[in-house]
Design an enzyme around this catalytic site. Structure first.
Site, PDB file in Angstrom:
ATOM      1  N   HIS A 100       1.212  -1.161  -0.251  1.00  0.00           N
ATOM      2  CA  HIS A 100      -0.499  -0.002  -0.222  1.00  0.00           C
ATOM      3  C   HIS A 100       0.958   0.735   0.233  1.00  0.00           C
ATOM      4  CE1 HIS A 100      -2.378  -2.675   2.271  1.00  0.00           C
ATOM      5  NE2 HIS A 100      -3.489  -2.261   2.222  1.00  0.00           N
ATOM      6  N   ASP A 103       1.815   2.048   3.376  1.00  0.00           N
ATOM      7  CA  ASP A 103       3.423   0.701   3.605  1.00  0.00           C
ATOM      8  C   ASP A 103       4.427   1.324   3.378  1.00  0.00           C
ATOM      9  OD1 ASP A 103       1.052  -0.352   4.561  1.00  0.00           O
ATOM     10  OD2 ASP A 103       1.177  -1.771   2.854  1.00  0.00           O
TER      11      ASP A 103
END
Ligand code: XLS
Ligand code: NI
Ligand code: NI
Length: 436
Positions: A100, A103
């Site tokens: 993501h 992240d």
């Protein structure tokens, strides 16, 4: 710099090996049904659990010991994690990873700052991809962690949340393209509802469809050719997630003219939350031509939430691989370990044991499934079970060339149906056991 000094490259040593840091089944270059294991399985490691998982649960703080991580949201920390991640991917011989946006790079205090952070980390990711040959299986935007998305993102009642999410997806598509990502995933996040009293479901679904259409259009505009995927999940965090299972997703895609642009990313634990077996979801997606990729994990039937455990059960992986081989494989998708080590498994080396176990379980499942297919007994049984449909009238019905009147005439003449035959479930369960 070695962040995992106690581990060298994990190698295949064969089923007799007792080395816990070796593969017993995953032999990347071994050929099965005409392709190497590496080509079949396309293993991918997720950034969110493996690099960012803390072990926190609703009852307590994180437990993970990660000596390289200083616990801050700084860019330096993020850039150091990139080095750790690629050392890990390489040592495990994993050809792919997935992330993501949030992240890999810290969210800034403005959208512009978040974009800049992502660009900076993406540059480092690109350098490491080039150096190691590890590729991006998919990117996705985190549209659920920040409190701005408390009512959802593409399905929020707040137009600005929709707009913010759109901006985030635009950027994430650009970055995924820049990194050569071969897919792009939408998991529903908070796209769903907790209570129908306050929800205009139709309007929310219309908005979700608009959101996807805009993403498809933008991908075309920038020349991103990766496959779009939707990841079904029935509940958690909301009580009803709109993308609840493969059938619901496909119905949504069909209703809103999105079917040509999307396939599905099927996750084991989500299938079980939906009350289905993984094999059901894979077969359903597969026979609609929409099997894109899998998030490989497993749940705990005694727990009932998305525990995201590593898959170790050969029956599960055999069933997955039977369905995947039947539908022609996963590429450009892959077997993505959306799985996390338990809170009690807090040492870095546990990350290795976890992934080795998952990779071996899938490699073995592949070999078992291929053996079952090579012998052909199971397939022959199914074919024979439906053989009455191979009659002339059966074929006409299947081709849409028969009417109720034709069937009435047939049955009036025949009088009673042919005797039914046993489904032989137990015999077939025994047959599968012969291979495991
Ligand atoms: C959550 C999902 C998530 C997606 C990526 O349950 O599995 O991890 O795979 O957003
Ligand atoms: Ni997932
Ligand atoms: Ni999940």
């Amino acid at each position: 710099m070695a962040y995992f000094p106690e581990v060298s490259k994990v190698e295949y040593e064969g089923p007799e090996s007792k080395n816990p840091l070796a593969f017993r089944w995953y032999n990347p270059d071994e050929v099965v049904e005409g392709k190497t294991m590496k080509e079949h399985l396309r293993f991918s490691i997720v950034y969110w659990h493996t690099m960012r998982g803390t072990g926190a649960d609703p009852f307590g703080a994180g437990t993970m010991v990660r000596p390289w991580d200083d616990g801050t949201d700084s860019l330096d920390n993020a850039l150091r994690r990139v080095e750790v991640a690629f050392e890990f991917f390489e040592k495990l011989q994993a050809p792919f990873y997935a992330f993501h946006d949030r992240d890999v790079a810290p969210e800034g205090s403005t959208l512009a700052e978040s974009h800049a952070n992502l660009d900076r980390v993406a540059q480092a990711l690109k350098e490491h991809q080039e150096k190691t040959g590890v590729q991006l299986l998919w990117g996705t935007a985190n549209l659920f962690s920040n409190p701005r998305y408390l009512h959802g993102a593409a399905t929020s009642c707040n137009f600005d949340a929709f707009a913010y999410a759109a901006a985030q997806v635009k950027k994430c598509l650009e970055v995924t393209k820049e990194l050569g990502g071969v897919n792009y995933v939408f998991w529903g996040g908070r796209e769903g509802y907790q209570c129908l009293y306050n929800t205009d479901m139709k309007r929310e679904l219309d908005h979700l469809a608009r959101f996807f259409h805009m993403a498809v259009d933008y991908a075309k505009q920038i020349g991103f050719t990766g496959q779009f995927l939707i990841e079904p999940k029935p509940k958690e965090p909301t009580k009803h997630q709109y993308d609840s299972d493969a059938a619901a997703c496909l119905n949504f895609l069909r209703a809103y003219d999105l079917l040509p642009h999307f396939k599905l990313n099927i996750e084991t634990n989500h299938a079980t939350l939906a009350g289905h077996e993984m094999m059901h979801e894979l077969d359903y997606a597969g026979h609609q031509g929409a099997l894109g990729s899998i998030d490989a994990n497993t749940g705990d039937l005694l727990l009932g939430w998305d525990t995201d455990q590593f898959p170790t059960n050969f029956y599960l992986t055999t069933q997955c691989m039977l369905a995947i081989l039947k539908h022609g494989g996963l590429a450009p998708g892959g077997v993505n370990f959306d799985a996390k080590v338990r809170r009690e498994s807090f040492e870095p080396i546990d990350l290795f044991y976890a992934h080795i176990g998952g990779m071996d379980a899938f490699a073995r499942g592949l070999k078992i499934a291929a053996a079952i297919r090579a012998d052909g007994e199971l397939e022959a049984f199914v074919k024979e079970r439906y053989s009455s449909w191979d009659s002339e009238l059966g074929r006409q019905v299947e081709a849409g060339q028969a009417t109720l009147a034709d069937l009435e005439a047939y049955m009036l003449e025949k009088g009673e149906i042919a005797p039914n035959r046993s489904g032989r479930q137990e015999m077939l369960e025994n047959l599968i056991n012969r291979y495991i």
